[in-house]
Design a protein around this motif. Structure first.
Motif, PDB file in Angstrom:
ATOM      1  N   TRP A  51      17.456  30.988 132.093  1.00  0.00           N
ATOM      2  CA  TRP A  51      17.739  31.911 130.997  1.00  0.00           C
ATOM      3  C   TRP A  51      19.165  32.430 131.070  1.00  0.00           C
ATOM      4  O   TRP A  51      19.842  32.564 130.040  1.00  0.00           O
ATOM      5  CB  TRP A  51      16.751  33.076 131.003  1.00  0.00           C
ATOM      6  CG  TRP A  51      15.501  32.795 130.241  1.00  0.00           C
ATOM      7  CD1 TRP A  51      14.234  32.673 130.734  1.00  0.00           C
ATOM      8  CD2 TRP A  51      15.396  32.590 128.831  1.00  0.00           C
ATOM      9  NE1 TRP A  51      13.356  32.397 129.735  1.00  0.00           N
ATOM     10  CE2 TRP A  51      14.035  32.349 128.545  1.00  0.00           C
ATOM     11  CE3 TRP A  51      16.314  32.577 127.784  1.00  0.00           C
ATOM     12  CZ2 TRP A  51      13.581  32.102 127.254  1.00  0.00           C
ATOM     13  CZ3 TRP A  51      15.868  32.334 126.496  1.00  0.00           C
ATOM     14  CH2 TRP A  51      14.508  32.106 126.241  1.00  0.00           C
ATOM     15  N   GLU A  75      21.787  30.884 132.268  1.00  0.00           N
ATOM     16  CA  GLU A  75      22.670  29.818 131.809  1.00  0.00           C
ATOM     17  C   GLU A  75      22.594  29.661 130.293  1.00  0.00           C
ATOM     18  O   GLU A  75      23.624  29.485 129.619  1.00  0.00           O
ATOM     19  CB  GLU A  75      22.313  28.502 132.498  1.00  0.00           C
ATOM     20  CG  GLU A  75      23.216  27.349 132.077  1.00  0.00           C
ATOM     21  CD  GLU A  75      22.932  26.048 132.803  1.00  0.00           C
ATOM     22  OE1 GLU A  75      23.364  24.989 132.306  1.00  0.00           O
ATOM     23  OE2 GLU A  75      22.266  26.082 133.856  1.00  0.00           O
ATOM     24  N   ALA A  76      21.389  29.722 129.747  1.00  0.00           N
ATOM     25  CA  ALA A  76      21.233  29.576 128.298  1.00  0.00           C
ATOM     26  C   ALA A  76      21.900  30.728 127.557  1.00  0.00           C
ATOM     27  O   ALA A  76      22.589  30.524 126.541  1.00  0.00           O
ATOM     28  CB  ALA A  76      19.753  29.489 127.937  1.00  0.00           C
ATOM     29  N   HIS A 118      25.614  30.314 127.565  1.00  0.00           N
ATOM     30  CA  HIS A 118      26.047  29.258 126.640  1.00  0.00           C
ATOM     31  C   HIS A 118      26.329  29.830 125.252  1.00  0.00           C
ATOM     32  O   HIS A 118      27.170  29.296 124.514  1.00  0.00           O
ATOM     33  CB  HIS A 118      24.962  28.182 126.564  1.00  0.00           C
ATOM     34  CG  HIS A 118      25.294  27.038 125.657  1.00  0.00           C
ATOM     35  ND1 HIS A 118      26.120  26.010 126.032  1.00  0.00           N
ATOM     36  CD2 HIS A 118      24.916  26.769 124.372  1.00  0.00           C
ATOM     37  CE1 HIS A 118      26.236  25.144 125.035  1.00  0.00           C
ATOM     38  NE2 HIS A 118      25.517  25.576 124.019  1.00  0.00           N
ATOM     39  N   LEU A 150      19.142  29.746 120.518  1.00  0.00           N
ATOM     40  CA  LEU A 150      19.036  30.049 121.937  1.00  0.00           C
ATOM     41  C   LEU A 150      17.686  29.624 122.499  1.00  0.00           C
ATOM     42  O   LEU A 150      17.605  29.016 123.570  1.00  0.00           O
ATOM     43  CB  LEU A 150      19.258  31.547 122.165  1.00  0.00           C
ATOM     44  CG  LEU A 150      18.994  32.092 123.578  1.00  0.00           C
ATOM     45  CD1 LEU A 150      19.820  31.355 124.628  1.00  0.00           C
ATOM     46  CD2 LEU A 150      19.288  33.596 123.613  1.00  0.00           C
ATOM     47  N   PHE A 195      17.673  25.830 122.736  1.00  0.00           N
ATOM     48  CA  PHE A 195      18.561  25.361 123.809  1.00  0.00           C
ATOM     49  C   PHE A 195      17.923  25.610 125.168  1.00  0.00           C
ATOM     50  O   PHE A 195      17.936  24.740 126.052  1.00  0.00           O
ATOM     51  CB  PHE A 195      19.910  26.081 123.717  1.00  0.00           C
ATOM     52  CG  PHE A 195      20.875  25.689 124.803  1.00  0.00           C
ATOM     53  CD1 PHE A 195      21.679  24.565 124.664  1.00  0.00           C
ATOM     54  CD2 PHE A 195      20.987  26.450 125.957  1.00  0.00           C
ATOM     55  CE1 PHE A 195      22.568  24.199 125.663  1.00  0.00           C
ATOM     56  CE2 PHE A 195      21.865  26.099 126.963  1.00  0.00           C
ATOM     57  CZ  PHE A 195      22.664  24.960 126.820  1.00  0.00           C
ATOM     58  N   HIS A 196      17.364  26.812 125.345  1.00  0.00           N
ATOM     59  CA  HIS A 196      16.724  27.121 126.634  1.00  0.00           C
ATOM     60  C   HIS A 196      15.565  26.190 126.917  1.00  0.00           C
ATOM     61  O   HIS A 196      15.387  25.736 128.050  1.00  0.00           O
ATOM     62  CB  HIS A 196      16.234  28.573 126.647  1.00  0.00           C
ATOM     63  CG  HIS A 196      15.329  28.860 127.801  1.00  0.00           C
ATOM     64  ND1 HIS A 196      13.959  28.763 127.704  1.00  0.00           N
ATOM     65  CD2 HIS A 196      15.596  29.184 129.093  1.00  0.00           C
ATOM     66  CE1 HIS A 196      13.425  29.043 128.873  1.00  0.00           C
ATOM     67  NE2 HIS A 196      14.380  29.295 129.734  1.00  0.00           N
ATOM     68  N   LEU A 221      16.989  22.927 128.101  1.00  0.00           N
ATOM     69  CA  LEU A 221      17.645  23.101 129.388  1.00  0.00           C
ATOM     70  C   LEU A 221      16.620  23.246 130.509  1.00  0.00           C
ATOM     71  O   LEU A 221      16.742  22.599 131.560  1.00  0.00           O
ATOM     72  CB  LEU A 221      18.545  24.342 129.340  1.00  0.00           C
ATOM     73  CG  LEU A 221      19.232  24.744 130.651  1.00  0.00           C
ATOM     74  CD1 LEU A 221      20.278  23.705 131.039  1.00  0.00           C
ATOM     75  CD2 LEU A 221      19.869  26.136 130.499  1.00  0.00           C
TER      76      LEU A 221
END
Length: 226
Positions: free
Chosen positions: A24, A26-27, A30, A68, A71-72, A75
């Motif tokens: 989370w 890192e996401a 981003h 988000l 993306f998470h 990831l």
């Protein structure tokens, strides 16, 4: 008499709290949202929607919430899910409870495929009676929906005759709202005082400690009365 035990999964049966927190963080980064890892970790147990609404500034929430979350999800699946491992003695604990006549449910805010992965890691695919995942929720964690779904899938036993085992204050608070007594495990890393304050009537180090808490019958470690 206790009829059923509902287990949270992340941080309770599998060692994933820090893994989720790193994913989370890192996401969020981003998308330009810098949050200290401890603040992310404190949201453990919440579904994606509630976590995002808590950590993303309100003036950016509408812009980034959907991208988000997507993306998470990618990831975590691609880079972080392989880092998750089961805690020791999970299968023995669940098998013992099943052998003592307790029905077993798993309740998680994770997507169904992620939950299935964790169940395989813990080697309990053949030992559960019901599962509730993100796809079952009308709201989001820590609303009690996930535990209510699990209870319904178990055949609607009296909540008083059930127990929830979880690692996070959010788990305990949601269990209390669903009318189920929570029992805490410390392997998720949350302070004992926070778990007690959220409603946990009993604390154990991890699944292995819960298994070893009673010689004759592990259900003795899940108190009949709060």
């Amino acid at each position: 008499m206790i009829e059923a035990v509902i287990f949270d999964v992340d941080g309770t049966l599998v060692d994933s709290v820090d893994v989720h927190a790193r994913a989370w963080r890192e996401a969020l980064a981003h998308f330009g949202v810098e949050v200290p890892i401890d603040e992310v970790r404190a949201q453990s147990g919440k579904g994606a929607g509630q976590l995002i609404s808590t950590l993303v500034p309100e003036d950016r929430l509408e812009e980034v919430a959907g991208p988000l979350a997507a993306f998470h999800a990618r990831l975590f699946r691609d880079a972080y899910l392989p880092q998750v491992a089961a805690f020791p003695a999970v299968r023995r604990l669940v098998a013992r409870l099943r052998g003592d006549g307790k029905r077993i449910a798993l309740a998680s805010s994770a997507p169904a495929d992620e939950l299935a992965h964790d169940v395989r890691l813990a080697a309990i695919e053949d030992l559960t009676d019901a599962t509730a995942s993100a796809e079952d929720l009308g709201g989001t964690w820590p609303d009690p929906d996930v535990f209510e779904v699990a209870l319904r899938k178990l055949g609607a036993p009296d909540p008083v005759s059930c127990r929830v085992v979880g690692d996070a204050p959010h788990d305990a608070a949601a269990a209390v709202r669903a009318g189920v007594v929570p029992v805490g495990v410390l392997c998720g890393g949350f302070p004992p005082e926070l778990l007690r304050r959220a409603g946990c009537v009993l604390l154990h180090r991890d699944p292995a400690a819960l298994l070893g808490a009673a010689v004759a019958d592990v259900a003795e470690a899940l108190p009949e009365e709060a």
